[in-house]
Design an enzyme around this catalytic site. Sequence first.
Site: not given
Ligand code: PAF
Length: 283
Positions: A37, A153
């Site tokens: 992140h 993802d």
């Molecule tokens: O990847 C994630 O953390 C979630 O799926 C997202 C994109 C924030 C949507 O809730």
Amino acid sequence: MQIISEPREMQRLCASWRCGRETIGFVPTMGALHAGHLELARRAKRENQRMITSIFVNPAQFGPREDLERYPQPFERDTQQLADLGCDAVFAPTKDTMYGAADFLHGTWVDVTPFDEMWEGVTRPGHLRGVATIVTKLFNICSPTRAYFGEKDFQQLRVVESLVRDLNFGVKIVPCETVREPDGLAMSSRNAYLSPEERKSATVIFRAMKAGKALAQSGETSVAKIGAAMDEVFAQEPALQQQYVTIVDAETLTPLRELDGQSARILVAAHLGKTRLIDNLAL
Ligand code: PAF
């Protein structure tokens, strides 16, 4: 750094930046931030005049027997890390402000076919609809210039790209490479659930994918043979329960039988104890 929970307030702030011709880089998250992140946030900061994130554990993307209740929420630590990176604002709404206080208040959902009928769409019914709906809402609230999504993802990334194209959102989706631990495990907030023993076993996912990729790079084109090579590596860790291991066209996510120069991707979903892990690798 501002922390905003009201959608209208966030909408106003972002609209004022866009009116002033400032670019906004947006990193949507569910919190429990890890190095992956933070890498997205750093990139968003570098490439835009404003950098914003959302922290919202979206109930709509969890199935009834999934980990919504135990999903980690270290909010203070998350916001401190974002402030240190120069984040301008964090949007952290409540479930009720996003979906209404009763189920019947929210009747609009975004389905992205055919992706919702394959892989994650099948193994986690309703998950991708929940993701597509919340991402649509967040884009409408935050009006980002660019939005940053990790390739970890991978199917989610394809879903978001499709909804942006199909619903004519004026946001550029920026895919970012998966950040891995030194032993290859993809960074994920869910890694925190793994026991020390499971944590060791989890490295088999990357080892198996690497074995598949090495075989493909040596010239093997049969997907069955590449799959068999990966299975041999997976067999070293019987604790890992495969949900799906597949080689797909990287654009359409449809399964391949032969590699013939198209861009292909290995997709893996597996359980280790109670923890579900997903990963993928470009071939
Ligand atoms: O990847 C994630 O953390 C979630 O799926 C997202 C994109 C924030 C949507 O809730």
